[in-house]
Design a protein around this motif. Sequence first.
Motif, mmCIF file in Angstrom:
data_model
loop_
_atom_site.group_PDB
_atom_site.id
_atom_site.type_symbol
_atom_site.label_atom_id
_atom_site.label_comp_id
_atom_site.label_asym_id
_atom_site.label_seq_id
_atom_site.Cartn_x
_atom_site.Cartn_y
_atom_site.Cartn_z
ATOM 1 N N LYS A 76 3.978 5.485 -5.643
ATOM 2 C CA LYS A 76 3.948 5.464 -7.120
ATOM 3 C C LYS A 76 2.992 6.511 -7.665
ATOM 4 C CE LYS A 76 5.877 1.323 -8.923
ATOM 5 N NZ LYS A 76 5.768 0.076 -8.178
ATOM 6 N N LEU A 125 3.916 1.523 -1.143
ATOM 7 C CA LEU A 125 4.561 1.677 -2.455
ATOM 8 C C LEU A 125 3.559 2.172 -3.497
ATOM 9 C CD1 LEU A 125 6.908 -1.444 -2.614
ATOM 10 C CD2 LEU A 125 7.434 0.899 -1.933
ATOM 11 N N PHE A 126 2.353 1.704 -3.381
ATOM 12 C CA PHE A 126 1.304 2.149 -4.305
ATOM 13 C C PHE A 126 1.078 3.659 -4.151
ATOM 14 C CE2 PHE A 126 -3.206 2.927 -5.262
ATOM 15 C CZ PHE A 126 -3.234 2.520 -6.578
ATOM 16 N N ALA A 127 1.024 4.075 -2.888
ATOM 17 C CA ALA A 127 0.810 5.510 -2.628
ATOM 18 C C ALA A 127 1.972 6.335 -3.167
ATOM 19 C CB ALA A 127 0.651 5.746 -1.131
ATOM 20 N N ARG A 173 0.828 -1.215 0.000
ATOM 21 C CA ARG A 173 0.000 0.000 0.000
ATOM 22 C C ARG A 173 0.856 1.256 0.000
ATOM 23 N NH1 ARG A 173 -5.420 -0.668 3.570
ATOM 24 N NH2 ARG A 173 -6.447 -2.105 2.167
#
Lengths: 192, 317
Positions: free
Chosen positions: B11, B7-9, B5
Amino acid sequence: MGSGTGADAALVLAAQAGDAGAFGELYERYRQPVYRYCLARSSSSHEAEDLVSEVFLKAMESLARYRDQGLPFIAFLYRVARNAAIDRSRRDRGASLFDMTIEPRSSVDVEGDAARASDMETVLAALRKLKPEYREVILLRFVEGYSAADVATVLDKAEKAIWNLQQRGLERLRKELKRSGAQVLAGLAVDR
Amino acid sequence: MNDDRLLFALKRLGDEELSARSDRKIRTRLETAWTVRALTMARRGLGVRRLVPVVAALVLFAGSAGTALGATADSPLWDTRVALESAGAFLRLSNDDRVAYLLDLVRSRTDEATRQQAAGHPDAAAKARAAASSALVQLGDNAPKIETSVPPPAPTASASPTPVPSASPTPAGSATPSSTASPMPAHTVVPTPTPVRTPTPTPVRTEPPVTTATPAPTKQPVTITGTVHDASGASVFNVCISTSPTPPTSSTACSVRTTTNGTYTINASATTGTSYTITLYAYFTDPATGALSSGSATATMTAPTTVMPLITLTPRR
């Protein structure tokens, strides 16, 4: 990062010889990563935009003195950006780190923009609280997607040091996010 | 929060982009700075011809020079047009051509100001007027300098003990080559006669015209430097330095801008033997508040390098 290095060198040489088009091409290539870097180091998108302008003006001024030592041009730009950000924060000491505002991307999806802006504010605010060395590594690794080896080249550090900074930086970032984590988690849940 | 989560944020931060409006503003600023840099380099002696590729390449940088050169003062491309036109003066290899070109620029920009004013666009009219003033300054740098205080010596009676009327090169009629060379209507050019030496019938030849002649005014490069501080005594970056007592309406109205340590350097040319009193004005708009502050300094230029008195910015009104 390596793919553009040869072409960058040719563009830098042409720009040094007075070719404005070559400098324009370098701006075209790197304005967005430089902007994101500046955004993580500024208190607002407006300030980040000013900083981008400053970075490229300084790069232009230093162009004659720039020597290709095998480093990608973006590494040079990041260094210019880092110094410009430090100079600016010294000048603007006292400005709040939390007055970050993100302009909505379009006027069509107002709700989506608002949710997105809220997520961004939280992540950026957490990122801004990290020490600069953590922030840079996280930005270059996870936002710009460079390999640890590339980041090591850009920041002139050993690759192992980058892994360590990344590890510690992520831990700090998690801690920061925990304080205001509910909003981010909510935002992520909607997105997924 | 797990790593996925997070890393997603992170990105998603990579989707952030410079707005198109800011992008345009930065490009314009860079183009202007590039042009100023190129002109400065040319003035430092790198040569006019070198500017040809510079200006040609501006076309690529600007996207389309054709579009830019046709831009009106209310267009976002106006600053680019002004920069390209100003650089164009340096493509004229003879001074006469350059003066004529700059005169055209002054006229066309003044006409544009009139048009914009008539069309109800006062901001655009002000931009056009500022560009016309800037062309006038450039014109002043290139126009022949007039030494009205020292009349050219007439190699006549007092110079020669045996005056021979026909041999006296008085600057009359067709013997005034420079009067047609300068298309400057505002000035009356006092021709410096080039003594065309018709054979003197008298064998005794004294040379009074040579020994007493005023040396032809030559231009030499001069550097004007100074520093700008704010009221607290701190150096101020990106201050517009101008020769105009009115605040600039476009970035091209600035001669230069201060560097990060608050200093500025203007490279220009000056006519030898002429005393100049320079007044420079500094304008700074606070990016956070939009408040305008200004200051000025005056100095008399007596050497190739002039250090201006410190300019301290004070809020206007």
